[in-house]
Enzyme design. Structure first.
Site, PDB file in Angstrom:
ATOM      1  N   ARG A  29      52.736 -20.856  -3.794  1.00 35.39           N
ATOM      2  CA  ARG A  29      51.550 -21.699  -3.958  1.00 35.39           C
ATOM      3  C   ARG A  29      50.299 -20.846  -4.123  1.00 35.39           C
ATOM      4  NH1 ARG A  29      46.577 -22.484  -1.680  1.00 35.39           N
ATOM      5  NH2 ARG A  29      47.480 -22.138   0.402  1.00 35.39           N
ATOM      6  N   ASP A  30      49.865 -20.206  -3.062  1.00 34.39           N
ATOM      7  CA  ASP A  30      48.641 -19.407  -3.123  1.00 34.39           C
ATOM      8  C   ASP A  30      48.811 -18.196  -4.026  1.00 34.39           C
ATOM      9  OD1 ASP A  30      46.072 -18.637  -2.525  1.00 34.39           O
ATOM     10  OD2 ASP A  30      46.550 -17.810  -0.571  1.00 34.39           O
ATOM     11  N   HIS A 218      45.216 -15.646   8.014  1.00 35.06           N
ATOM     12  CA  HIS A 218      45.443 -15.539   6.569  1.00 35.06           C
ATOM     13  C   HIS A 218      44.423 -14.537   6.029  1.00 35.06           C
ATOM     14  CE1 HIS A 218      46.555 -17.619   2.629  1.00 35.06           C
ATOM     15  NE2 HIS A 218      45.613 -16.757   2.275  1.00 35.06           N
ATOM     16  N   HIS A 220      43.037 -11.553   3.297  1.00 34.50           N
ATOM     17  CA  HIS A 220      43.049 -10.949   1.967  1.00 34.50           C
ATOM     18  C   HIS A 220      42.694  -9.472   2.110  1.00 34.50           C
ATOM     19  CE1 HIS A 220      42.967 -14.633  -0.854  1.00 34.50           C
ATOM     20  NE2 HIS A 220      43.401 -15.010   0.336  1.00 34.50           N
ATOM     21  N   CYS A 251      41.974 -16.717  -4.497  1.00 32.91           N
ATOM     22  CA  CYS A 251      41.430 -18.069  -4.525  1.00 32.91           C
ATOM     23  C   CYS A 251      40.676 -18.290  -5.831  1.00 32.91           C
ATOM     24  CB  CYS A 251      40.486 -18.294  -3.344  1.00 32.91           C
ATOM     25  SG  CYS A 251      39.714 -19.925  -3.354  1.00 32.91           S
ATOM     26  N   ASN A 260      46.431 -11.528  -1.540  1.00 31.15           N
ATOM     27  CA  ASN A 260      46.800 -11.792  -0.157  1.00 31.15           C
ATOM     28  C   ASN A 260      47.489 -10.573   0.457  1.00 31.15           C
ATOM     29  OD1 ASN A 260      46.301 -14.781   0.272  1.00 31.15           O
ATOM     30  ND2 ASN A 260      47.551 -14.848  -1.579  1.00 31.15           N
TER      31      ASN A 260
END
Length: 309
Positions: A29-30, A218, A220, A251, A260
Site C-alpha cells: 500500500r504505502d 512509522h 521515513h 507520501c 519508508n
C-alpha cells in the site's frame, strides 16, 4: 542468490527491549502508492503472496481512496477479490471515509486503518479538512467499523515535523492521537512523514503518551534516522513497527517524504538485538529484489543491496 556467511545473531536479547515485535508491512500500500506508473494487479498479488511466504503476518494490502487521489491503488477491489487470504495473516486496508468503509465491508475486509494528521496544513493538503474537522469525518467510520467487528488502526502523520509548519508541538500530537484512540482505534501509529525525527524526540513523544501499549511507529529515512529512531521506540516499549519491503514508498502529499524504513534493514537490526520477528530474511530479500526488477530500478534497502550485491 543471497550472500553466504551471514553473521550470527546475539545469544540473548539486548537489555530493555521487547522479546518480540510485530512488523506491520506497508509495502503493497504505502510502498506502491507513490509509483509514477501503475503496477499490474497480478504483480501486486504475487508481491503480497511472497511477503506472506517470508513470514510477515500483517501485510497492508491496499487503500480504498478515490482513484483520482491515488491512481496507483485504483485496483483495490480487484486486488482483494483476487487475493488468497492465509490463516494467521492480517491484510489491513486503508479507508479515508465512510464510502471507503462501505467498499471494505463489501470486500470482506477484517482490519482497516484511517489516516489522520497532527497538523492543520497537512490535514488540509491530504484530507481537505481542518485539524479538528478531520475527526468528524473519521468518527462514524470508526464507530461503524467497530460495530461490524473490524479492528481499526489510526495513522497519525507529521508527528515530528511538518514541511509547511516546521516542528510540531508534542502536546498537539498527543491531543490528536488520543482523540483517535478515544473514538475506538485499537492502535495508533506515530508517523514521521518527512523523516525529521531523532531518537530523543521519539523518546519524548512516547513518554508524553504515558504508555506505549497502543502505539506503533512509522519512520521515513529522509535523514538516515529511521533505524535509530526505531531502536529508541523499542527501548521505550513499543512492539509494533511499520516498514516497507525494499524500502519502497513515500507520501504523495509530502514531497520531502522519501522511502519508508526498509523491512530488511529492520530485520537485520532485530536479529542483531535478539528480538523475535518471525521473518525469513533470505526470502524477504529475494522478494524485494524481485519487486525491484518489476519496477525497473534497484532496491534502496541497504541490506538488499549488500546481500544481493
Amino acid at each position: 542468490m543471497v550472500a553466504e556467511g551471514l553473521p550470527d545473531t546475539v545469544a540473548s536479547r539486548a537489555a530493555g527491549l521487547p522479546a518480540g515485535i510485530t512488523i506491520w508491512e506497508v509495502g503493497p500500500r504505502d510502498g506502491l502508492q507513490n509509483e509514477k506508473s501503475v503496477v499490474d494487479v497480478d504483480v501486486k498479488l504475487e508481491f503480497i503472496s511472497r511477503l506472506a511466504d517470508a513470514g510477515l503476518t500483517t501485510i497492508e494490502a491496499t487503500s480504498f481512496v478515490h482513484p483520482e487521489w491515488v491512481p496507483q491503488l485504483a485496483d483495490a477491489s480487484d486486488l482483494l477479490a483476487g487475493m488468497t487470504r492465509r490463516d494467521g495473516v492480517r491484510y489491513p486496508v486503508l479507508v479515508p471515509n465512510e464510502r471507503g468503509l462501505d467498499r471494505a465491508l463489501e470486500a470482506g475486509v477484517g482490519h482497516i486503518a484511517i489516516f489522520a494528521s497532527a497538523t492543520e496544513s497537512f490535514a488540509r493538503k491530504n484530507l481537505n479538512r481542518t485539524l479538528d474537522s478531520q475527526f468528524e469525518m473519521f468518527e462514524p467510520v470508526v464507530t461503524r467499523a467497530r460495530a461490524e467487528g473490524l479492528e481499526v488502526r489510526g495513522y497519525l502523520s507529521m508527528c515530528f515535523g511538518d514541511q509547511w509548519e516546521g516542528p510540531v508541538p508534542r502536546s498537539q500530537v498527543v491531543a490528536a492521537g488520543r482523540r483517535l484512540l478515544d473514538m475506538g482505534c485499537s492502535q495508533l501509529s506515530l508517523g514521521d512523514t518527512i523523516g525529521v525525527a531523532t531518537p530523543g524526540l521519539v523518546e519524548a513523544l512516547i513518554a508524553d503518551f504515558g504508555s506505549p501499549d497502543q502505539l506503533a511507529v512509522h519512520f521515513h529515512d529522509t535523514y538516515g534516522q529511521a533505524l535509530s529512531n526505531t531502536l529508541a521506540a523499542l527501548q521505550c516499549g513499543v512492539s509494533t513497527v511499520d516498514s516497507s519491503a525494499g524500502g519502497l514508498g513515500g507520501c504523495p502529499y509530502a514531497e520531502s517524504a522519501t522511502g519508508n524504513l526498509a523491512t530488511e534493514d529492520l530485520v537485520w537490526m532485530l536479529d542483531g538485538l535478539g528480538v523475535s520477528h518471525g521473518v525469513d530474511l533470505t526470502k524477504l530479500v529475494e522478494t524485494s529484489a524481485w519487486m525491484a526488477d518489476q519496477l525497473g530500478r534497484p532496491s534502496p534497502s541497504r541490506v538488499v543491496q549488500a546481500l544481493r550485491g
